[in-house]
Design an enzyme around this catalytic site. Structure first.
Site, mmCIF file in Angstrom:
data_model
loop_
_atom_site.group_PDB
_atom_site.id
_atom_site.type_symbol
_atom_site.label_atom_id
_atom_site.label_comp_id
_atom_site.label_asym_id
_atom_site.label_seq_id
_atom_site.Cartn_x
_atom_site.Cartn_y
_atom_site.Cartn_z
ATOM 1 N N LYS A 1 20.970 9.786 -44.429
ATOM 2 C CA LYS A 1 21.672 10.806 -45.212
ATOM 3 C C LYS A 1 22.208 11.935 -44.342
ATOM 4 O O LYS A 1 23.140 12.638 -44.740
ATOM 5 C CB LYS A 1 20.783 11.346 -46.338
ATOM 6 N N TRP B 1 9.499 23.034 -39.881
ATOM 7 C CA TRP B 1 9.023 21.925 -40.709
ATOM 8 C C TRP B 1 7.536 21.665 -40.464
ATOM 9 O O TRP B 1 6.745 21.572 -41.396
ATOM 10 C CB TRP B 1 9.855 20.688 -40.412
#
Length: 304
Positions: free
Chosen positions: A161, A10
């Protein structure tokens, strides 16, 4: 100059986007040869893409350094601090109150970003000019960046989430079908909104890219580590075995524990989170969790 903290998939992907946009980029990692002091010396933006468990340690190191007074901190970490239950943005803001802090979060699977596939994300800050600057630095024809004034909501959307993503992996692992998964994800979003608003976030934020968008991406992709945890649990593997072979960190495991604790303390109904917590703790099987969810008392869809 952009300093990226964290040389994982990332952090590297975000650093490459900034580099392609013509910015000078330093990427720092604990195991690299570049010192932290040199990495942030002339930074206009300090972008953190490290796992949440390492944020406090890096903050402590940075507090001992002289940083550019104008530097903007950007948190691209999704998770909750296991000790304080704070979000990464809250940790950064408390440590550096005179600096602007921006949250970057969205439906951004790092492997797809690395491949140059199109994606969109959100940058959020209470200081509009800081959000605008990060938007300009990170926007490209493959990475569309939106701004948002609700950093807590954007951060919680990307964090909460992960809990539902584990549950979605369980659903697919049990081969329960599309109807069941659609119900799970929809009711999961309801839980996210319920506890997120109680936390202080804006309800509307959860229906944007960092909430619903990230939820859809993570719940439907085998590239998601959290999804993989749930899928393999449904296949009969134990959590320790799964984590031994999992590349990277599945932040949803710690987040599930924190959410369960918070829901108990605040008396907030979160049935999916509760059953998932029991599953992760080895207190029930995936099939038992499903049966208990399906046999809950009937109720209206919305409580007015």
């Amino acid at each position: 100059m952009i300093a990226v903290l964290g040389a994982g998939a990332w952090g590297t992907s975000l650093g490459n986007i900034a580099l392609a946009n013509g910015h000078n980029v330093n990427i720092w990692s604990r195991r690299g040869s570049l010192s932290l002091a040199h990495a942030v010396k002339d930074a206009d933006i300090i972008l953190s893409a490290i796992a949440v468990k390492g944020v406090s340690e890096v903050i402590s190191q940075l507090q001992g350094l002289t940083l550019p007074s104008h530097a903007i901190f950007v948190s691209a970490t999704k998770g909750l601090d296991p000790q304080t239950h704070c979000t990464p943005c809250q940790l950064w803001q408390e440590a550096f109150p005179s600096h602007a802090v921006v949250v970057l979060s969205g439906p951004n699977l790092s492997q797809e970003i690395k491949q140059g596939l199109p994606a969109a994300t959100v940058v959020a800050s209470t200081i509009a000019s800081a959000g605008d600057m990060v938007q300009l630095v990170m926007s490209s024809n493959r990475f569309r960046v939106y701004t948002n004034p609700d950093p807590l909501g954007v951060e919680l959307g990307g964090t909460l989430k992960n809990v539902i993503a584990i549950a979605a992996g369980v659903c697919d692992g049990l081969q329960l079908g599309t109807n069941a998964k659609a119900a799970l994800v929809t009711r999961g979003l309801t839980e996210m909104v319920r506890i997120g608003v109680h936390w202080g976030a804006q309800k509307e934020t959860f229906y944007g890219l960092s909430g619903l968008g990230d939820l859809l991406a993570t719940c439907n992709s085998p590239l998601s580590r959290n999804y993989q945890v749930g899928y393999q649990l449904a296949g009969g593997k134990n959590l320790a075995e799964i984590l031994t072979n999992l590349p990277g960190t599945a932040e949803g495991i710690n987040t599930t524990k924190v959410l369960w604790q918070r829901s108990q303390q605040k008396n907030i109904s979160m049935p999916i989170t509760e059953k998932l917590y029991c599953l992760l703790q080895g207190r029930m099987t995936a099939k038992q969790a499903l049966e208990e969810l399906m046999l809950r008392d009937i109720k209206p869809e919305y409580q007015y």
